[in-house]
Design a protein around this motif. Structure first.
Motif, PDB file in Angstrom:
ATOM      1  N   GLU A 255       0.835  -1.196   0.000  1.00 58.32           N
ATOM      2  CA  GLU A 255       0.000   0.000   0.000  1.00 58.32           C
ATOM      3  C   GLU A 255       0.872   1.248   0.000  1.00 58.32           C
ATOM      4  O   GLU A 255       1.960   1.277   0.574  1.00 58.32           O
ATOM      5  N   VAL A 256       0.366   2.291  -0.655  1.00 57.99           N
ATOM      6  CA  VAL A 256       1.009   3.609  -0.650  1.00 57.99           C
ATOM      7  C   VAL A 256      -0.082   4.639  -0.411  1.00 57.99           C
ATOM      8  O   VAL A 256      -1.073   4.688  -1.148  1.00 57.99           O
ATOM      9  N   GLU A 257       0.073   5.443   0.612  1.00 58.40           N
ATOM     10  CA  GLU A 257      -0.910   6.472   0.958  1.00 58.40           C
ATOM     11  C   GLU A 257      -2.324   5.896   1.096  1.00 58.40           C
ATOM     12  O   GLU A 257      -3.317   6.510   0.698  1.00 58.40           O
ATOM     13  N   GLY A 258      -2.419   4.666   1.621  1.00 58.14           N
ATOM     14  CA  GLY A 258      -3.718   4.060   1.864  1.00 58.14           C
ATOM     15  C   GLY A 258      -4.345   3.359   0.675  1.00 58.14           C
ATOM     16  O   GLY A 258      -5.474   2.863   0.781  1.00 58.14           O
ATOM     17  N   SER A 259      -3.640   3.295  -0.457  1.00 57.38           N
ATOM     18  CA  SER A 259      -4.171   2.626  -1.651  1.00 57.38           C
ATOM     19  C   SER A 259      -3.263   1.468  -2.040  1.00 57.38           C
ATOM     20  O   SER A 259      -2.041   1.554  -1.878  1.00 57.38           O
ATOM     21  N   PRO A 260      -3.833   0.363  -2.554  1.00 50.46           N
ATOM     22  CA  PRO A 260      -2.993  -0.720  -3.072  1.00 50.46           C
ATOM     23  C   PRO A 260      -2.043  -0.178  -4.133  1.00 50.46           C
ATOM     24  O   PRO A 260      -2.417   0.702  -4.924  1.00 50.46           O
ATOM     25  N   TYR A 261      -0.820  -0.698  -4.168  1.00 54.41           N
ATOM     26  CA  TYR A 261       0.198  -0.118  -5.040  1.00 54.41           C
ATOM     27  C   TYR A 261      -0.225  -0.121  -6.506  1.00 54.41           C
ATOM     28  O   TYR A 261       0.009   0.856  -7.230  1.00 54.41           O
ATOM     29  N   LEU A 262      -0.844  -1.196  -6.978  1.00 51.07           N
ATOM     30  CA  LEU A 262      -1.275  -1.258  -8.372  1.00 51.07           C
ATOM     31  C   LEU A 262      -2.281  -0.157  -8.690  1.00 51.07           C
ATOM     32  O   LEU A 262      -2.250   0.441  -9.772  1.00 51.07           O
ATOM     33  N   HIS A 263      -3.172   0.118  -7.764  1.00 50.48           N
ATOM     34  CA  HIS A 263      -4.130   1.212  -7.947  1.00 50.48           C
ATOM     35  C   HIS A 263      -3.426   2.567  -7.882  1.00 50.48           C
ATOM     36  O   HIS A 263      -3.785   3.498  -8.623  1.00 50.48           O
ATOM     37  N   PHE A 264      -2.434   2.667  -7.009  1.00 48.50           N
ATOM     38  CA  PHE A 264      -1.739   3.934  -6.781  1.00 48.50           C
ATOM     39  C   PHE A 264      -1.044   4.447  -8.036  1.00 48.50           C
ATOM     40  O   PHE A 264      -1.015   5.665  -8.291  1.00 48.50           O
ATOM     41  N   ILE A 265      -0.469   3.555  -8.848  1.00 45.38           N
ATOM     42  CA  ILE A 265       0.317   4.009 -10.001  1.00 45.38           C
ATOM     43  C   ILE A 265      -0.528   4.272 -11.244  1.00 45.38           C
ATOM     44  O   ILE A 265      -0.035   4.854 -12.208  1.00 45.38           O
ATOM     45  N   VAL A 266      -1.793   3.863 -11.249  1.00 46.86           N
ATOM     46  CA  VAL A 266      -2.626   4.040 -12.447  1.00 46.86           C
ATOM     47  C   VAL A 266      -2.756   5.506 -12.857  1.00 46.86           C
ATOM     48  O   VAL A 266      -2.541   5.843 -14.037  1.00 46.86           O
ATOM     49  N   PRO A 267      -3.105   6.448 -11.953  1.00 45.46           N
ATOM     50  CA  PRO A 267      -3.213   7.851 -12.384  1.00 45.46           C
ATOM     51  C   PRO A 267      -1.917   8.390 -12.982  1.00 45.46           C
ATOM     52  O   PRO A 267      -1.946   9.157 -13.948  1.00 45.46           O
ATOM     53  N   GLY A 268      -0.778   7.990 -12.407  1.00 49.31           N
ATOM     54  CA  GLY A 268       0.498   8.452 -12.934  1.00 49.31           C
ATOM     55  C   GLY A 268       0.764   7.932 -14.333  1.00 49.31           C
ATOM     56  O   GLY A 268       1.290   8.652 -15.188  1.00 49.31           O
ATOM     57  N   LEU A 269       0.398   6.689 -14.603  1.00 50.86           N
ATOM     58  CA  LEU A 269       0.605   6.125 -15.933  1.00 50.86           C
ATOM     59  C   LEU A 269      -0.328   6.768 -16.954  1.00 50.86           C
ATOM     60  O   LEU A 269       0.059   6.992 -18.104  1.00 50.86           O
ATOM     61  N   VAL A 270      -1.540   7.079 -16.535  1.00 49.23           N
ATOM     62  CA  VAL A 270      -2.459   7.809 -17.418  1.00 49.23           C
ATOM     63  C   VAL A 270      -1.879   9.178 -17.744  1.00 49.23           C
ATOM     64  O   VAL A 270      -1.900   9.625 -18.901  1.00 49.23           O
TER      65      VAL A 270
END
Length: 253
Positions: A49-64
């Motif tokens: 988790e990063v900042e309360g979100s699963p890591y896979l979910h966390f990186i999606v906005p950045g990749l978009v």
């Protein structure tokens, strides 16, 4: 305002990149998908988790964001620069199109390409993590402002550049470092001093965090604060490009 001329230029820009979808849409989509698979699955086993979100979910906005920024910039910069190299920029200069109409045509086409790639990236990521859109209007705002800012910067780079090597200067020496210091794959707060403080002056941080708030409902910084900063960047970049085009600076290669 020459609406017909502006619309014609916009349609031309969209058709230009749609003629080679493998290069302009599929290639960056594959690259971003590999980022997701390699970084996501190799690191998510260690960082759950990063900042309360699963890591896979966390990186999606950045990749978009990466898909939008890179493609919006490349489309407007390459399109305008090629017209300079080929000498066809004269046709645009003598056409009944003012600086604002030229900007609208080039920027509109670049934004479409960036948003298409960003949307497809989100669709691919959704296949792995599921779709999440907590604050739709916030997400839309940051998607649009990111694609607009990088489309304008692409035009500025094309006007300034006189050689193909100079076009690559901005994405290589400016965009790439700021991207990897922009919290795409990690939380900026986890950086050691003084980098965590220096990162606060990186506008890409606020673009990524704004998208993260819109998609996941979580952000380290207020989306209002970030949105205000990006609106200021957009206004300054727009004014600079407008007056550069109006003056005809380096518009003939």
């Amino acid at each position: 305002m020459n609406v017909l001329g502006m619309q014609t230029l916009f349609v031309k820009e969209v058709r230009r990149f749609m003629r080679v979808p493998g290069q302009t849409v599929l290639s960056p989509l594959i690259s971003t998908t590999l980022y997701f698979i390699v970084f996501g699955y190799s690191i998510s086993g260690r960082v759950h988790e990063v900042e309360g979100s699963p890591y896979l979910h966390f990186i999606v906005p950045g990749l978009v964001f990466l898909g939008i920024a890179n493609n919006a910039f490349l489309n407007s910069s390459s399109s305008l620069f090629i017209t300079k190299i080929q000498g066809t920029v004269v046709d645009l200069l003598v056409a009944p199109l003012g600086p604002g109409e030229l900007m609208a045509g080039f920027i509109g086409g670049a934004m479409v390409r960036g948003l298409v790639v960003g949307g497809l990236t989100w669709a691919v990521a959704g296949a792995f993590t599921g779709f999440s859109l907590e604050h739709a209007w916030v997400a839309v705002y940051f998607l649009l402002i990111a694609s607009y800012v990088f489309s304008v910067l692409g035009m500025l780079a094309a006007v300034w550049a006189e050689k193909f090597e100079q076009i690559n200067f901005f994405p290589t020496f400016v965009m790439l470092p700021l991207t990897f210091l922009g919290g795409v794959f990690y939380s900026v707060r986890e950086l050691p001093a003084p980098w965590n403080t220096i990162s606060l002056f990186n506008p890409m941080v606020y673009m990524v965090e704004g998208l993260r708030y819109g998609m996941l409902g979580r952000s380290m910084y207020s989306p209002l604060f970030g949105g205000g900063i990006l609106a200021g960047v957009a206004v300054v970049a727009t004014v600079v490009v407008y007056f550069v085009l109006r003056s005809g600076y380096r518009m003939k290669a």
